[in-house]
Design a protein around this motif. Structure first.
Motif, PDB file in Angstrom:
ATOM      1  N   ILE A   1      23.733  44.670  40.992  1.00 49.02           N
ATOM      2  CA  ILE A   1      23.548  43.592  41.971  1.00 49.02           C
ATOM      3  C   ILE A   1      22.723  42.466  41.350  1.00 49.02           C
ATOM      4  O   ILE A   1      22.983  41.283  41.585  1.00 49.02           O
ATOM      5  CB  ILE A   1      22.893  44.130  43.253  1.00 49.02           C
ATOM      6  CG1 ILE A   1      23.854  45.082  43.964  1.00 49.02           C
ATOM      7  CG2 ILE A   1      22.509  42.984  44.191  1.00 49.02           C
ATOM      8  CD1 ILE A   1      23.272  45.754  45.193  1.00 49.02           C
ATOM      9  N   LYS A   2      21.724  42.832  40.525  1.00 50.39           N
ATOM     10  CA  LYS A   2      20.949  41.815  39.803  1.00 50.39           C
ATOM     11  C   LYS A   2      21.865  40.950  38.936  1.00 50.39           C
ATOM     12  O   LYS A   2      21.711  39.732  38.868  1.00 50.39           O
ATOM     13  CB  LYS A   2      19.900  42.486  38.934  1.00 50.39           C
ATOM     14  CG  LYS A   2      18.630  42.894  39.665  1.00 50.39           C
ATOM     15  CD  LYS A   2      17.751  43.774  38.797  1.00 50.39           C
ATOM     16  CE  LYS A   2      17.563  43.208  37.423  1.00 50.39           C
ATOM     17  NZ  LYS A   2      16.763  44.100  36.547  1.00 50.39           N
ATOM     18  N   ASP A   3      22.817  41.592  38.245  1.00 51.22           N
ATOM     19  CA  ASP A   3      23.749  40.835  37.399  1.00 51.22           C
ATOM     20  C   ASP A   3      24.534  39.821  38.220  1.00 51.22           C
ATOM     21  O   ASP A   3      24.754  38.678  37.789  1.00 51.22           O
ATOM     22  CB  ASP A   3      24.713  41.789  36.695  1.00 51.22           C
ATOM     23  CG  ASP A   3      24.024  42.646  35.639  1.00 51.22           C
ATOM     24  OD1 ASP A   3      22.910  42.275  35.208  1.00 51.22           O
ATOM     25  OD2 ASP A   3      24.597  43.683  35.268  1.00 51.22           O
ATOM     26  N   PHE A   4      24.965  40.240  39.404  1.00 44.78           N
ATOM     27  CA  PHE A   4      25.711  39.321  40.251  1.00 44.78           C
ATOM     28  C   PHE A   4      24.821  38.173  40.726  1.00 44.78           C
ATOM     29  O   PHE A   4      25.221  37.006  40.677  1.00 44.78           O
ATOM     30  CB  PHE A   4      26.279  40.064  41.466  1.00 44.78           C
ATOM     31  CG  PHE A   4      26.920  39.157  42.471  1.00 44.78           C
ATOM     32  CD1 PHE A   4      28.190  38.666  42.263  1.00 44.78           C
ATOM     33  CD2 PHE A   4      26.230  38.777  43.621  1.00 44.78           C
ATOM     34  CE1 PHE A   4      28.786  37.795  43.173  1.00 44.78           C
ATOM     35  CE2 PHE A   4      26.815  37.921  44.540  1.00 44.78           C
ATOM     36  CZ  PHE A   4      28.088  37.429  44.321  1.00 44.78           C
ATOM     37  N   LEU A   5      23.615  38.500  41.193  1.00 44.63           N
ATOM     38  CA  LEU A   5      22.693  37.468  41.682  1.00 44.63           C
ATOM     39  C   LEU A   5      22.373  36.452  40.586  1.00 44.63           C
ATOM     40  O   LEU A   5      22.270  35.254  40.840  1.00 44.63           O
ATOM     41  CB  LEU A   5      21.407  38.108  42.202  1.00 44.63           C
ATOM     42  CG  LEU A   5      21.553  38.987  43.449  1.00 44.63           C
ATOM     43  CD1 LEU A   5      20.244  39.701  43.756  1.00 44.63           C
ATOM     44  CD2 LEU A   5      21.991  38.147  44.647  1.00 44.63           C
TER      45      LEU A   5
ATOM     46  N   ILE B   1      35.800  45.073  47.359  1.00 42.23           N
ATOM     47  CA  ILE B   1      35.130  45.121  46.063  1.00 42.23           C
ATOM     48  C   ILE B   1      33.714  45.618  46.319  1.00 42.23           C
ATOM     49  O   ILE B   1      33.048  45.151  47.247  1.00 42.23           O
ATOM     50  CB  ILE B   1      35.084  43.738  45.376  1.00 42.23           C
ATOM     51  CG1 ILE B   1      36.486  43.316  44.918  1.00 42.23           C
ATOM     52  CG2 ILE B   1      34.131  43.754  44.179  1.00 42.23           C
ATOM     53  CD1 ILE B   1      36.524  41.948  44.284  1.00 42.23           C
ATOM     54  N   PHE B   2      33.248  46.552  45.500  1.00 37.71           N
ATOM     55  CA  PHE B   2      31.912  47.111  45.662  1.00 37.71           C
ATOM     56  C   PHE B   2      31.093  46.874  44.394  1.00 37.71           C
ATOM     57  O   PHE B   2      31.584  47.082  43.280  1.00 37.71           O
ATOM     58  CB  PHE B   2      31.977  48.616  45.929  1.00 37.71           C
ATOM     59  CG  PHE B   2      32.766  48.988  47.153  1.00 37.71           C
ATOM     60  CD1 PHE B   2      32.195  48.956  48.407  1.00 37.71           C
ATOM     61  CD2 PHE B   2      34.104  49.367  47.033  1.00 37.71           C
ATOM     62  CE1 PHE B   2      32.923  49.303  49.526  1.00 37.71           C
ATOM     63  CE2 PHE B   2      34.837  49.719  48.156  1.00 37.71           C
ATOM     64  CZ  PHE B   2      34.246  49.678  49.403  1.00 37.71           C
ATOM     65  N   ILE B   3      29.861  46.429  44.592  1.00 43.40           N
ATOM     66  CA  ILE B   3      28.884  46.381  43.493  1.00 43.40           C
ATOM     67  C   ILE B   3      27.743  47.289  43.907  1.00 43.40           C
ATOM     68  O   ILE B   3      27.042  47.013  44.880  1.00 43.40           O
ATOM     69  CB  ILE B   3      28.377  44.948  43.243  1.00 43.40           C
ATOM     70  CG1 ILE B   3      29.541  44.011  42.905  1.00 43.40           C
ATOM     71  CG2 ILE B   3      27.350  44.932  42.110  1.00 43.40           C
ATOM     72  CD1 ILE B   3      29.124  42.566  42.722  1.00 43.40           C
TER      73      ILE B   3
ATOM     74  N   SER C   1      34.636  40.234  36.318  1.00 44.25           N
ATOM     75  CA  SER C   1      34.739  40.880  35.009  1.00 44.25           C
ATOM     76  C   SER C   1      34.423  39.901  33.881  1.00 44.25           C
ATOM     77  O   SER C   1      33.882  40.288  32.838  1.00 44.25           O
ATOM     78  CB  SER C   1      36.140  41.468  34.816  1.00 44.25           C
ATOM     79  OG  SER C   1      36.384  42.499  35.756  1.00 44.25           O
ATOM     80  N   GLN C   2      34.742  38.617  34.082  1.00 48.61           N
ATOM     81  CA  GLN C   2      34.440  37.621  33.066  1.00 48.61           C
ATOM     82  C   GLN C   2      32.939  37.487  32.838  1.00 48.61           C
ATOM     83  O   GLN C   2      32.495  37.107  31.747  1.00 48.61           O
ATOM     84  CB  GLN C   2      35.038  36.267  33.465  1.00 48.61           C
ATOM     85  CG  GLN C   2      36.554  36.232  33.410  1.00 48.61           C
ATOM     86  CD  GLN C   2      37.118  34.866  33.754  1.00 48.61           C
ATOM     87  OE1 GLN C   2      36.378  33.891  33.932  1.00 48.61           O
ATOM     88  NE2 GLN C   2      38.431  34.780  33.841  1.00 48.61           N
ATOM     89  N   PHE C   3      32.145  37.783  33.876  1.00 51.45           N
ATOM     90  CA  PHE C   3      30.690  37.754  33.752  1.00 51.45           C
ATOM     91  C   PHE C   3      30.112  39.150  33.502  1.00 51.45           C
ATOM     92  O   PHE C   3      28.905  39.354  33.602  1.00 51.45           O
ATOM     93  CB  PHE C   3      30.070  37.143  35.011  1.00 51.45           C
ATOM     94  CG  PHE C   3      30.391  35.693  35.200  1.00 51.45           C
ATOM     95  CD1 PHE C   3      29.722  34.727  34.470  1.00 51.45           C
ATOM     96  CD2 PHE C   3      31.378  35.293  36.082  1.00 51.45           C
ATOM     97  CE1 PHE C   3      30.018  33.378  34.626  1.00 51.45           C
ATOM     98  CE2 PHE C   3      31.684  33.951  36.249  1.00 51.45           C
ATOM     99  CZ  PHE C   3      31.005  32.985  35.514  1.00 51.45           C
ATOM    100  N   LYS C   4      31.024  40.107  33.199  1.00 49.55           N
ATOM    101  CA  LYS C   4      30.629  41.483  32.896  1.00 49.55           C
ATOM    102  C   LYS C   4      29.813  42.121  34.022  1.00 49.55           C
ATOM    103  O   LYS C   4      28.839  42.855  33.771  1.00 49.55           O
ATOM    104  CB  LYS C   4      29.862  41.535  31.573  1.00 49.55           C
ATOM    105  CG  LYS C   4      30.721  41.136  30.368  1.00 49.55           C
ATOM    106  CD  LYS C   4      29.938  41.196  29.084  1.00 49.55           C
ATOM    107  CE  LYS C   4      30.837  41.086  27.860  1.00 49.55           C
ATOM    108  NZ  LYS C   4      31.790  39.972  27.893  1.00 49.55           N
ATOM    109  N   ILE C   5      30.188  41.814  35.257  1.00 48.44           N
ATOM    110  CA  ILE C   5      29.535  42.405  36.423  1.00 48.44           C
ATOM    111  C   ILE C   5      30.282  43.683  36.789  1.00 48.44           C
ATOM    112  O   ILE C   5      31.471  43.640  37.131  1.00 48.44           O
ATOM    113  CB  ILE C   5      29.530  41.422  37.609  1.00 48.44           C
ATOM    114  CG1 ILE C   5      28.722  40.181  37.235  1.00 48.44           C
ATOM    115  CG2 ILE C   5      28.946  42.083  38.859  1.00 48.44           C
ATOM    116  CD1 ILE C   5      28.819  39.069  38.247  1.00 48.44           C
ATOM    117  N   LYS C   6      29.610  44.812  36.703  1.00 49.64           N
ATOM    118  CA  LYS C   6      30.248  46.089  37.003  1.00 49.64           C
ATOM    119  C   LYS C   6      30.533  46.206  38.493  1.00 49.64           C
ATOM    120  O   LYS C   6      29.669  45.948  39.326  1.00 49.64           O
ATOM    121  CB  LYS C   6      29.346  47.237  36.544  1.00 49.64           C
ATOM    122  CG  LYS C   6      29.183  47.313  35.035  1.00 49.64           C
ATOM    123  CD  LYS C   6      28.303  48.488  34.637  1.00 49.64           C
ATOM    124  CE  LYS C   6      28.147  48.570  33.130  1.00 49.64           C
ATOM    125  NZ  LYS C   6      27.252  49.694  32.731  1.00 49.64           N
TER     126      LYS C   6
END
Length: 265
Positions: free
Chosen positions: A152-156, A144-146, A131-136
Motif C-alpha cells: 500500500i505504501k508503494d501505491f501511495l 484489484i487488491f493491494i 504493474s508499470q510502477f511495480k506495485i504488487k
C-alpha cells in the motif's frame, strides 16, 4: 494548468463514471463521500469541460452528480490509449483518480486496499498500469487488491500521497493516518454542508420571488445573480464570480445573494 488534472479525471471516469442515455447523453458519478463529488465538479470546472447543467442529489447516504450534454465523449478505449501513451506523472494522476473513483481502504489489523470495476477490461488496464510502477497486487473478477502495508505504501508513493506514505513507515501508524484522513474529510464536509445549506436557502428565496410574481421587479444585477445561482446551485461564491467573467467579485455575489434572500423572506 498541466494535464495531470485531466488524467486524474480520466481515472475517476474509469472507476466511477456511468453513461446514461435517455433523451440526451449524460455522465453520472456517485459516492458515499461528498468531497469526492465536490472534487469531480471542481475538475470539470478547472478543465473548462462544457455541459448543459449539473444535477446533484443525495439518497440513503449516496451522493450523485449528473452532467448533461457533456462536450467530452470520455470514450473508455480512447482513455486507455491516452493513458498508455502518457508521461509518468500523468499515469500517477490517473491512478490517483481511479482510487478516488472506486478505491476502498480497510482499517487495521488488516492493511487492505481494493478497487472495484464493472468491467474486467477496465480492471485489466488498471492492473497493467500498476504493474508499470511495480506495485504488487492481485485480481479477481471485477476487483484489484493491494494487501500489506508495504505494498500500500508503494501505491501511495506512486500517486504522490507522500504525507500518508511517510507515516506508514512507522509501525502501527494506521490509526493516526485514519484520524488525519477523517479530520480532513470532516473539515471538507463541514465546509460543503455550510455552502450547500446556504445555496438551498438562496434557491428557496428565488423560487419564492418567482411564485409571488416579484422576480421581474428585481434590479438587473440581482436578477443576473439569481439566474446564475439557479443554473449552478452547487458552485461556490468564487466559482459563481468566475462565471460572470469579472463583472462581480466574490463579495459582490455574496452581497446580492443575501439581498435576494431577504427579499424572498
Amino acid at each position: 494548468m498541466g494535464e495531470e488534472p485531466l488524467f486524474e479525471l480520466y481515472g475517476i471516469v474509469l472507476g466511477n463514471g456511468r453513461i446514461v442515455i435517455s433523451n440526451e447523453k449524460m455522465l453520472k458519478f456517485s459516492s458515499r463521500e461528498l468531497f469526492v463529488i465536490r472534487k469531480i465538479i471542481s475538475l470539470f470546472n478547472d478543465l473548462n469541460i462544457k455541459r448543459e447543467k449539473d444535477i446533484i442529489s443525495s439518497e440513503r447516504g449516496i451522493h450523485e452528480i449528473i452532467f448533461t450534454s457533456v462536450s467530452e465523449d470520455f470514450d473508455i478505449e480512447e482513455i486507455f490509449e491516452r493513458v498508455s501513451n502518457a508521461k509518468i506523472n500523468q499515469k500517477k494522476a490517473f491512478l490517483r483518480g481511479v482510487y478516488l473513483g472506486c478505491g476502498i481502504i480497510s482499517t487495521p489489523p488488516s492493511y487492505h486496499l481494493e478497487f472495484r470495476f464493472e468491467k474486467d477490461a477496465e480492471r485489466d488496464f488498471v492492473s497493467h498500469i500498476l504493474s508499470q510502477f511495480k506495485i504488487k497486487h492481485s485480481t479477481k473478477p471485477g476487483r484489484i487488491f493491494i494487501k500489506g502495508r508495504e505494498n500500500i505504501k508503494d501505491f501511495l508513493y506512486a500517486v504522490k500521497a507522500f504525507h500518508i506514505y511517510t507515516e506508514l513507515e512507522e509501525d502501527a501508524v494506521e490509526k493516526s493516518v485514519l484520524n488525519e484522513a477523517n479530520r480532513l474529510a470532516n473539515f471538507e464536509y463541514a465546509n460543503l454542508k455550510r455552502q450547500t445549506d446556504s445555496a438551498s436557502k438562496e434557491i428557496k428565496a428565488i423560487k419564492s420571488l418567482i411564485e409571488k410574481g416579484k422576480f421581474e421587479s428585481l434590479d438587473p444585477d440581482l436578477k443576473e445573480v439569481a439566474i446564475l445561482r439557479l443554473e449552478y446551485p452547487f458552485l461556490s461564491l468564487r466559482e459563481l464570480s468566475e462565471k460572470t467573467k469579472g463583472r462581480f467579485s466574490k463579495q459582490e455575489i455574496y452581497y446580492r445573494l443575501r439581498k435576494i434572500e431577504s427579499y424572498g423572506e
